[in-house]
Design a protein around this motif. Structure first.
Motif, PDB file in Angstrom:
ATOM      1  N   LEU A  96       0.861  -1.185   0.000  1.00  0.00           N
ATOM      2  CA  LEU A  96       0.000   0.000   0.000  1.00  0.00           C
ATOM      3  C   LEU A  96       0.892   1.227   0.000  1.00  0.00           C
ATOM      4  O   LEU A  96       1.743   1.369   0.884  1.00  0.00           O
ATOM      5  CB  LEU A  96      -0.906  -0.001   1.225  1.00  0.00           C
ATOM      6  CG  LEU A  96      -1.704   1.278   1.478  1.00  0.00           C
ATOM      7  CD1 LEU A  96      -2.683   1.550   0.338  1.00  0.00           C
ATOM      8  CD2 LEU A  96      -2.450   1.161   2.797  1.00  0.00           C
ATOM      9  N   ARG A  97       0.697   2.068  -0.980  1.00  0.00           N
ATOM     10  CA  ARG A  97       1.517   3.276  -1.080  1.00  0.00           C
ATOM     11  C   ARG A  97       0.644   4.477  -1.417  1.00  0.00           C
ATOM     12  O   ARG A  97      -0.280   4.376  -2.232  1.00  0.00           O
ATOM     13  CB  ARG A  97       2.557   3.122  -2.188  1.00  0.00           C
ATOM     14  CG  ARG A  97       3.596   2.072  -1.902  1.00  0.00           C
ATOM     15  CD  ARG A  97       4.670   2.058  -2.963  1.00  0.00           C
ATOM     16  NE  ARG A  97       5.741   1.171  -2.563  1.00  0.00           N
ATOM     17  CZ  ARG A  97       5.947  -0.030  -3.070  1.00  0.00           C
ATOM     18  NH1 ARG A  97       5.163  -0.484  -4.035  1.00  0.00           N
ATOM     19  NH2 ARG A  97       6.933  -0.784  -2.645  1.00  0.00           N
ATOM     20  N   LEU A  98       0.946   5.610  -0.800  1.00  0.00           N
ATOM     21  CA  LEU A  98       0.380   6.895  -1.212  1.00  0.00           C
ATOM     22  C   LEU A  98       1.293   7.405  -2.313  1.00  0.00           C
ATOM     23  O   LEU A  98       2.514   7.446  -2.127  1.00  0.00           O
ATOM     24  CB  LEU A  98       0.361   7.868  -0.031  1.00  0.00           C
ATOM     25  CG  LEU A  98      -0.144   9.277  -0.310  1.00  0.00           C
ATOM     26  CD1 LEU A  98      -1.619   9.260  -0.702  1.00  0.00           C
ATOM     27  CD2 LEU A  98       0.076  10.164   0.914  1.00  0.00           C
ATOM     28  N   VAL A  99       0.737   7.753  -3.448  1.00  0.00           N
ATOM     29  CA  VAL A  99       1.561   8.121  -4.599  1.00  0.00           C
ATOM     30  C   VAL A  99       1.108   9.458  -5.180  1.00  0.00           C
ATOM     31  O   VAL A  99       0.000   9.930  -4.915  1.00  0.00           O
ATOM     32  CB  VAL A  99       1.495   7.029  -5.698  1.00  0.00           C
ATOM     33  CG1 VAL A  99       2.081   5.722  -5.199  1.00  0.00           C
ATOM     34  CG2 VAL A  99       0.074   6.818  -6.192  1.00  0.00           C
ATOM     35  N   SER A 100       1.972  10.029  -5.966  1.00  0.00           N
ATOM     36  CA  SER A 100       1.603  11.237  -6.697  1.00  0.00           C
ATOM     37  C   SER A 100       1.108  10.824  -8.080  1.00  0.00           C
ATOM     38  O   SER A 100       1.358   9.715  -8.521  1.00  0.00           O
ATOM     39  CB  SER A 100       2.811  12.167  -6.830  1.00  0.00           C
ATOM     40  OG  SER A 100       3.824  11.528  -7.583  1.00  0.00           O
ATOM     41  N   GLY A 101       0.404  11.708  -8.732  1.00  0.00           N
ATOM     42  CA  GLY A 101      -0.039  11.403 -10.092  1.00  0.00           C
ATOM     43  C   GLY A 101      -1.545  11.376 -10.223  1.00  0.00           C
ATOM     44  O   GLY A 101      -2.247  12.114  -9.543  1.00  0.00           O
ATOM     45  N   ASP A 102      -2.015  10.486 -11.072  1.00  0.00           N
ATOM     46  CA  ASP A 102      -3.431  10.458 -11.427  1.00  0.00           C
ATOM     47  C   ASP A 102      -4.332   9.846 -10.364  1.00  0.00           C
ATOM     48  O   ASP A 102      -5.548   9.957 -10.445  1.00  0.00           O
ATOM     49  CB  ASP A 102      -3.629   9.684 -12.730  1.00  0.00           C
ATOM     50  CG  ASP A 102      -2.992  10.389 -13.914  1.00  0.00           C
ATOM     51  OD1 ASP A 102      -2.814  11.626 -13.845  1.00  0.00           O
ATOM     52  OD2 ASP A 102      -2.674   9.709 -14.909  1.00  0.00           O
ATOM     53  N   TYR A 103      -3.778   9.143  -9.409  1.00  0.00           N
ATOM     54  CA  TYR A 103      -4.576   8.550  -8.343  1.00  0.00           C
ATOM     55  C   TYR A 103      -3.818   8.705  -7.019  1.00  0.00           C
ATOM     56  O   TYR A 103      -2.654   9.112  -7.017  1.00  0.00           O
ATOM     57  CB  TYR A 103      -4.920   7.086  -8.633  1.00  0.00           C
ATOM     58  CG  TYR A 103      -3.747   6.223  -9.000  1.00  0.00           C
ATOM     59  CD1 TYR A 103      -3.084   5.482  -8.038  1.00  0.00           C
ATOM     60  CD2 TYR A 103      -3.296   6.148 -10.313  1.00  0.00           C
ATOM     61  CE1 TYR A 103      -2.010   4.685  -8.365  1.00  0.00           C
ATOM     62  CE2 TYR A 103      -2.215   5.353 -10.656  1.00  0.00           C
ATOM     63  CZ  TYR A 103      -1.578   4.626  -9.687  1.00  0.00           C
ATOM     64  OH  TYR A 103      -0.505   3.847 -10.013  1.00  0.00           O
TER      65      TYR A 103
END
Length: 163
Positions: A96-103
């Protein structure tokens, strides 16, 4: 003796099964210093566990993995950390990762079948009130995991087709 913890971590990432004595020999340190450094890294939460890298293509049981993109909408009381803690509790969630970008979140889900993974996403992740959208990508094959190439190493002997 001082321990080069970065070198120790590099060795463990390459092969976490090496003995303390073998690691000490490679680092030019004594075994007691390596053992103490390992214990300190574990106590400090730097080392969170030791796992095998599995090539699921060589296992008889079906094992399905999917990568799920998750969009959320935050409110005044709910932040990313709270949503992440809720999602991380599910045993089906491997990553599980919090990511930048479209989601917002990247989730890797594992299950016994495509049906099980699909049901998990639709019945456990999508109903979370802050979740606004999920997109599931089933993993069809893996060629490299955690820096380790998978497969039997045989080259593809099919003829290439060119126009």
């Amino acid at each position: 003796m001082s321990m080069d913890k970065q070198s120790l971590l590099d060795l463990l990432r390459h092969d976490a099964r090496e003995s303390v004595d073998d690691i000490a020999r490679q680092l030019g340190a004594d075994a007691e210093a390596v053992a103490a450094a390992l214990e300190e890294l574990e106590d400090d939460g730097v080392i969170r566990g030791y796992q095998a890298v599995v090539d699921w293509n060589n296992v008889d049981e079906e094992h399905v993995r999917a990568q799920v993109e998750v969009d959320v909408e935050l409110d005044r009381e709910t932040g990313y950390e709270e949503i992440a803690r809720r999602i991380a509790r599910f045993p089906e969630v491997a990553t599980l990762r919090l990511v930048s970008g479209d989601y917002d979140f990247f989730i890797e889900v594992e299950g016994a079948s495509m049906h099980a993974v699909s049901n998990f996403v639709s019945e456990r992740i999508a109903p979370i009130p802050e979740v606004t959208k999920t997109v599931t990508h089933f993993v069809m094959d893996s060629y490299k995991e955690e820096g380790i190439e998978l497969g039997d190493g045989d080259d593809d002997d099919r003829l290439s087709v060119s126009p």
